[in-house]
Design an enzyme around this catalytic site. Structure first.
Site, PDB file in Angstrom:
ATOM      1  N   ASN A   1      -2.504  15.403 -13.547  1.00  0.00           N
ATOM      2  CA  ASN A   1      -3.416  14.626 -14.529  1.00  0.00           C
ATOM      3  C   ASN A   1      -4.490  14.100 -13.960  1.00  0.00           C
ATOM      4  OD1 ASN A   1      -3.098  11.525 -13.663  1.00  0.00           O
ATOM      5  ND2 ASN A   1      -1.128  12.854 -13.140  1.00  0.00           N
TER       6      ASN A   1
ATOM      7  N   LYS B   1       4.937   1.532  -9.217  1.00  0.00           N
ATOM      8  CA  LYS B   1       3.631   1.523  -9.443  1.00  0.00           C
ATOM      9  C   LYS B   1       2.990   0.906 -10.315  1.00  0.00           C
ATOM     10  CE  LYS B   1       0.291   4.810  -8.280  1.00  0.00           C
ATOM     11  NZ  LYS B   1       0.024   5.975  -7.522  1.00  0.00           N
TER      12      LYS B   1
ATOM     13  N   LYS C   1      -0.966  -0.188 -12.250  1.00  0.00           N
ATOM     14  CA  LYS C   1      -2.440  -0.346 -12.357  1.00  0.00           C
ATOM     15  C   LYS C   1      -2.921  -1.584 -11.988  1.00  0.00           C
ATOM     16  CE  LYS C   1      -2.631   3.980 -12.684  1.00  0.00           C
ATOM     17  NZ  LYS C   1      -2.988   5.088 -11.551  1.00  0.00           N
TER      18      LYS C   1
ATOM     19  N   ASP D   1      -2.487   0.150  -7.784  1.00  0.00           N
ATOM     20  CA  ASP D   1      -3.477   1.200  -7.585  1.00  0.00           C
ATOM     21  C   ASP D   1      -4.731   0.890  -8.503  1.00  0.00           C
ATOM     22  OD1 ASP D   1      -4.727   3.588  -7.738  1.00  0.00           O
ATOM     23  OD2 ASP D   1      -3.161   4.865  -8.749  1.00  0.00           O
TER      24      ASP D   1
ATOM     25  N   GLU E   1      -3.618   0.834  -3.331  1.00  0.00           N
ATOM     26  CA  GLU E   1      -4.105   2.157  -3.390  1.00  0.00           C
ATOM     27  C   GLU E   1      -5.418   2.178  -3.866  1.00  0.00           C
ATOM     28  OE1 GLU E   1      -1.449   4.787  -5.452  1.00  0.00           O
ATOM     29  OE2 GLU E   1      -3.009   5.985  -6.276  1.00  0.00           O
TER      30      GLU E   1
ATOM     31  N   GLU F   1      -6.200  11.139  -3.376  1.00  0.00           N
ATOM     32  CA  GLU F   1      -5.958  11.632  -4.596  1.00  0.00           C
ATOM     33  C   GLU F   1      -7.222  12.514  -5.105  1.00  0.00           C
ATOM     34  OE1 GLU F   1      -4.509   8.554  -7.203  1.00  0.00           O
ATOM     35  OE2 GLU F   1      -5.649   9.536  -8.693  1.00  0.00           O
TER      36      GLU F   1
ATOM     37  N   ASP G   1      -3.692  15.651  -3.317  1.00  0.00           N
ATOM     38  CA  ASP G   1      -2.667  16.716  -4.429  1.00  0.00           C
ATOM     39  C   ASP G   1      -3.197  18.149  -4.138  1.00  0.00           C
ATOM     40  OD1 ASP G   1      -1.637  17.696  -6.240  1.00  0.00           O
ATOM     41  OD2 ASP G   1      -2.301  16.042  -7.850  1.00  0.00           O
TER      42      ASP G   1
ATOM     43  N   HIS H   1      -0.236  12.656  -4.738  1.00  0.00           N
ATOM     44  CA  HIS H   1      -0.436  12.244  -6.001  1.00  0.00           C
ATOM     45  C   HIS H   1       0.003  13.547  -7.020  1.00  0.00           C
ATOM     46  CE1 HIS H   1      -3.339  13.017  -9.541  1.00  0.00           C
ATOM     47  NE2 HIS H   1      -3.269  11.731 -10.070  1.00  0.00           N
TER      48      HIS H   1
ATOM     49  N   GLU I   1       4.919  11.647  -5.861  1.00  0.00           N
ATOM     50  CA  GLU I   1       4.911  10.665  -6.788  1.00  0.00           C
ATOM     51  C   GLU I   1       5.656  11.288  -7.900  1.00  0.00           C
ATOM     52  OE1 GLU I   1       0.811  10.059  -8.246  1.00  0.00           O
ATOM     53  OE2 GLU I   1       1.412   8.215  -9.284  1.00  0.00           O
TER      54      GLU I   1
HETATM   55  O1  LIG Z   1      -3.857   7.102 -13.408  1.00  0.00           O
HETATM   56  C1  LIG Z   1      -4.089   8.144 -12.647  1.00  0.00           C
HETATM   57  O2  LIG Z   1      -5.335   8.676 -12.767  1.00  0.00           O
HETATM   58  C2  LIG Z   1      -3.258   8.513 -11.868  1.00  0.00           C
HETATM   59  C3  LIG Z   1      -3.080   8.056 -10.359  1.00  0.00           C
HETATM   60  O3  LIG Z   1      -4.179   7.350  -9.869  1.00  0.00           O
HETATM   61  C4  LIG Z   1      -2.155   8.051  -9.691  1.00  0.00           C
HETATM   62  O4  LIG Z   1      -1.089   8.468 -10.299  1.00  0.00           O
HETATM   63  O5  LIG Z   1      -2.013   7.306  -8.738  1.00  0.00           O
HETATM   64 MG   LIG Z   2      -3.850   6.774  -7.939  1.00  0.00          MG
END
Ligand SMILES: O=C([O-])CC(=O)C(=O)O
Ligand SMILES: [Mg+2]
Length: 387
Positions: free
Chosen positions: A53, A180, A182, A211, A237, A263, A290, A320, A339
């Site tokens: 993704n 984790k 955001k 993150d 992150e 990532e 990744d 990732h 992950e």
């Molecule tokens: O939300 C995303 O793009 C995925 C991401 O950063 C992660 O899994 O660390």
């Molecule tokens: Mg990330």
């Protein structure tokens, strides 16, 4: 033996979530099949791959350039010295013929996706799990027990802190010990409230990573660092732009606890620049390259060589992407873990059926190849493409 076809289909992996940078309402992934003329256990060997993704499907590049380069090559030029299997390094070199260096763009995603399928085919032809093949190749002992953490905690329409807490609780209930979430998609005060809510929920049962998805400029990254350093976080992150190594280095002056990034670095040259200029600390920080986005395992092996040159252990890598390819690399080559997205990007992510997370770890089953055949929902979609 030879590769008789390479098929690609672009599939939706859309969901209403967003991080600090993008939403996933139109997210897609390429699914690739590398069809060989080899038969094992009465069945044609087909290797499968997909990109993780965050980048979109790469059907255009795969169909217009990379597929044909492989199919037009003399079959023996893609084989191992012994002539008994494909040589992923030779296939890779063929794909990258007439490609200039640098400016990796998204061809690294197209190549990484095909490379995954090639390794799957190679391990199936050997009749072994990929992680065992990789360990043998490098003369090391495989370790089928792999650390995994639960990634989620996205912004989502109407999602309040109690929903966020419930999500994190559900990961703990499923055996995870690191979760984790955001940050950077709301104000710093709102994010502080979200973080405190999650920390209250998980207590001493788990650790929290956050993150920012590359959202912050230096000033904001430092402002968050000053808030975050009061909490016992697992890592901070992708603070700023993935290619802004000076920013990454500057943040380390404000943040002693672990940081993670990588990532969105797609080559061993970019990884080397991060280690040269990014101020990352081999005793505590984590690297998240990744392979499915960055030219595949052939390139990832070069990245691991770069790490060694700079005094980094592969155990600092927790990739990732949440796919089984990186689980195999972790178990075979001694990465620090992988992950996992327990509720997202299905059927591509996750583990073979029946694999449970216990105390933050999974045990790799002994399935030939990457192990996709062990995940019924996934192999069903894969076989629709090529079998
Ligand atoms: O939300 C995303 O793009 C995925 C991401 O950063 C992660 O899994 O660390
Ligand atoms: Mg990330």
């Amino acid at each position: 033996m030879r590769i008789i076809d390479i098929c690609e289909v672009t599939k939706p992996i859309a969901s209403p979530i967003r991080n600090a940078y993008i939403d996933f309402s139109k997210m897609t992934a390429s699914l690739v099949a590398v069809v060989t003329d080899v038969v094992r256990d009465g069945r044609r060997v087909v290797g499968y791959g997909f990109n993780s993704n965050g980048r979109y499907g790469q059907g255009g590049l795969i169909r217009e350039r990379f597929r044909d380069r492989i199919l037009e090559a003399a079959p023996e030029s893609l084989m191992s010295e012994a002539g008994s299997n494909l040589d992923p390094h030779r296939v890779w070199a063929r794909m990258m013929a007439n490609e200039k260096p640098g400016g990796h763009g998204e061809r690294s995603v197209a190549v990484g996706t095909i490379d995954m399928a090639v390794w799957d085919a190679v391990a199936k032809i050997e009749g072994k799990p990929l992680f065992r093949l990789l360990a043998e190749m490098k003369g090391r002992e495989a370790n089928p027990k792999v650390f995994v953490y639960a990634a989620g905690g996205y912004y989502y329409p109407g999602k309040d802190n109690s929903a966020l807490r419930a999500e994190m609780r559900s990961y703990l209930d499923r055996g995870y010990t690191v979760v984790k979430m955001k940050i950077g998609g709301a104000s710093i005060d709102e994010d502080r409230g979200r973080i405190e809510a999650v920390l209250e929920e998980i207590g001493s049962q788990a650790q929290l990573a956050v993150d920012a998805n590359g959202r912050f400029d230096l000033e904001t990254g430092i402002a968050y660092a000053k808030v975050l350093r009061d909490y016992p976080l697992f890592w901070y992150e992708e603070i700023g732009d993935p290619l802004d190594y000076a920013l990454q280095a500057a943040i380390s002056e404000f943040y002693d606890a672990p940081m993670a990034t990588g990532e969105n670095l797609f080559s061993h040259q970019d990884a080397r620049n991060l280690l040269r200029y990014g101020g990352m600390r081999p005793d505590r920080d984590y690297l998240q390259f990744d392979c499915a986005l960055s030219y595949g395992l052939v390139e990832y092996l070069r990245t691991l060589d770069v790490l060694r040159q700079f005094g980094w252990s592969p155990s600092r890598c927790i990739p990732h992407g949440g796919h089984q390819m990186s689980l195999n690399i972790a178990a075979g080559l001694g990465l620090g873990g992988n992950e996992s997205y327990p509720d997202l990007f299905q059927p591509y992510g996750g583990f073979p059926d029946g694999v449970e997370v216990i105390d933050g770890h999974i045990l790799m089953p002994e399935l030939p190849g990457i192990g996709f055949e062990g995940k019924s929902e996934l192999i069903k979609v894969m076989r629709e493409l090529a079998e």
